[in-house]
Design a protein around this motif. Sequence first.
Motif, PDB file in Angstrom:
ATOM      1  N   ARG A 153     -39.793 -32.639 -49.487  1.00  0.00           N
ATOM      2  CA  ARG A 153     -38.916 -33.793 -49.278  1.00  0.00           C
ATOM      3  C   ARG A 153     -39.191 -34.415 -47.902  1.00  0.00           C
ATOM      4  N   ALA A 154     -39.402 -33.562 -46.894  1.00  0.00           N
ATOM      5  CA  ALA A 154     -39.676 -34.059 -45.545  1.00  0.00           C
ATOM      6  C   ALA A 154     -40.969 -34.872 -45.508  1.00  0.00           C
ATOM      7  N   GLU A 155     -42.004 -34.390 -46.203  1.00  0.00           N
ATOM      8  CA  GLU A 155     -43.276 -35.115 -46.241  1.00  0.00           C
ATOM      9  C   GLU A 155     -43.110 -36.483 -46.882  1.00  0.00           C
ATOM     10  N   GLU A 156     -42.338 -36.543 -47.964  1.00  0.00           N
ATOM     11  CA  GLU A 156     -42.113 -37.820 -48.656  1.00  0.00           C
ATOM     12  C   GLU A 156     -41.381 -38.799 -47.756  1.00  0.00           C
ATOM     13  N   ILE A 157     -40.394 -38.309 -47.032  1.00  0.00           N
ATOM     14  CA  ILE A 157     -39.611 -39.189 -46.158  1.00  0.00           C
ATOM     15  C   ILE A 157     -40.443 -39.646 -44.966  1.00  0.00           C
ATOM     16  N   LEU A 158     -41.214 -38.733 -44.382  1.00  0.00           N
ATOM     17  CA  LEU A 158     -42.044 -39.084 -43.232  1.00  0.00           C
ATOM     18  C   LEU A 158     -43.155 -40.065 -43.606  1.00  0.00           C
ATOM     19  N   ALA A 159     -43.542 -40.067 -44.874  1.00  0.00           N
ATOM     20  CA  ALA A 159     -44.613 -40.959 -45.325  1.00  0.00           C
ATOM     21  C   ALA A 159     -44.151 -42.408 -45.442  1.00  0.00           C
ATOM     22  N   GLY A 160     -42.855 -42.631 -45.518  1.00  0.00           N
ATOM     23  CA  GLY A 160     -42.330 -43.977 -45.694  1.00  0.00           C
ATOM     24  C   GLY A 160     -41.728 -44.531 -44.417  1.00  0.00           C
ATOM     25  N   PRO A 161     -41.332 -45.800 -44.451  1.00  0.00           N
ATOM     26  CA  PRO A 161     -40.682 -46.394 -43.273  1.00  0.00           C
ATOM     27  C   PRO A 161     -39.286 -45.801 -43.084  1.00  0.00           C
ATOM     28  N   LEU A 162     -38.908 -45.553 -41.829  1.00  0.00           N
ATOM     29  CA  LEU A 162     -37.611 -44.970 -41.520  1.00  0.00           C
ATOM     30  C   LEU A 162     -36.817 -45.918 -40.625  1.00  0.00           C
ATOM     31  N   ASP A 163     -35.571 -46.108 -40.990  1.00  0.00           N
ATOM     32  CA  ASP A 163     -34.692 -46.998 -40.250  1.00  0.00           C
ATOM     33  C   ASP A 163     -34.239 -46.328 -38.949  1.00  0.00           C
ATOM     34  N   ARG A 164     -34.421 -47.016 -37.831  1.00  0.00           N
ATOM     35  CA  ARG A 164     -33.903 -46.530 -36.554  1.00  0.00           C
ATOM     36  C   ARG A 164     -32.465 -47.026 -36.417  1.00  0.00           C
ATOM     37  N   ARG A 165     -31.533 -46.173 -36.782  1.00  0.00           N
ATOM     38  CA  ARG A 165     -30.129 -46.576 -36.819  1.00  0.00           C
ATOM     39  C   ARG A 165     -29.554 -46.791 -35.423  1.00  0.00           C
ATOM     40  N   THR A 166     -30.056 -46.036 -34.456  1.00  0.00           N
ATOM     41  CA  THR A 166     -29.649 -46.171 -33.060  1.00  0.00           C
ATOM     42  C   THR A 166     -30.884 -45.955 -32.191  1.00  0.00           C
ATOM     43  N   PRO A 167     -30.790 -46.217 -30.893  1.00  0.00           N
ATOM     44  CA  PRO A 167     -31.950 -45.955 -30.017  1.00  0.00           C
ATOM     45  C   PRO A 167     -32.352 -44.479 -29.980  1.00  0.00           C
ATOM     46  N   LYS A 168     -31.471 -43.571 -30.422  1.00  0.00           N
ATOM     47  CA  LYS A 168     -31.764 -42.144 -30.382  1.00  0.00           C
ATOM     48  C   LYS A 168     -32.340 -41.602 -31.691  1.00  0.00           C
ATOM     49  N   THR A 169     -32.477 -42.436 -32.712  1.00  0.00           N
ATOM     50  CA  THR A 169     -32.982 -41.976 -34.002  1.00  0.00           C
ATOM     51  C   THR A 169     -34.431 -41.514 -33.900  1.00  0.00           C
ATOM     52  N   PHE A 170     -34.710 -40.326 -34.434  1.00  0.00           N
ATOM     53  CA  PHE A 170     -36.085 -39.806 -34.470  1.00  0.00           C
ATOM     54  C   PHE A 170     -36.831 -40.375 -35.676  1.00  0.00           C
TER      55      PHE A 170
END
Length: 271
Positions: A153-170
């Motif tokens: 699941r982590a690989e699938e999520i890391l492969a796609g675009p991720l929303d930076r919800r705050t300046p601290k989002t990884f």
Amino acid sequence: MKSGRKSSSVDKAFELINAVSEAGQAGVSLGELAGQAGIAVSTAHRYVTSLLELGVLDRDAAGSYRLGVTLITLAGQYLEEDGLRAAARPYLVELVELSGETVHLGVPVGNQIVYVDKVESAKSVRLVSRIGSRSPLHCTAMGKAVLSLDDRRAEEILAGPLDRRTPKTFTGDALLAELRVVRDRGYAIDDEENEEGVRCVGLPIMNASGQPVGAFSVSAPANRFSLDDCHRLAPTALAMAADISRRIGYVIPRRARADARTPNGRDNTRI
């Protein structure tokens, strides 16, 4: 022979149901539903007419749509029969009493964590959330706790675009490094990564197959729930996570067992 493809009609119906759910008590008009779903008003009307007949949706005198009693009945039946929720509930209550803060139970669905139970803090200033709401896996304590033990699941999520919800989002490599930290210590911290001003500590719950089937978290305004508070609470919460996991069939490997005990005498074993 039935096709393995999903029905576009079912997909669209659930898209409309989700839009109504997101609107909450305010409700949503037919035109707004059509716009959100990207379909003609006449098509939206055809869908909602069927959903109204089934009791999935309800319509008030002003013509706004809300979730109907059929969904409430089905959700209630699910929650009554849900073994994870039943196993975790007493620990959630105990954790609220111990921490004084709101505790959530969630399960992963796709790239989100869905809240399936909640025990409120008694404090006057507390977080606004509800059972059934969803948050991203990559920037929440419960989500990161799950991802740290679910490589696929982590690989699938890391492969796609991720929303930076705050300046601290990884995101990206930073998120991958964070998941390694979470896996090593057994718990995750959301340090204002999903919502500014909110801090959480979350722990995974494992099923009999050794998969992270859910997680729970303690959440509070950041100004009264420090990082030190998260770390101090973690040993007791780790023991609770192990207890809940055992109650739903997980067998902790011998190498993971520890002799340390929490103040209440629980086995302080990391999952």
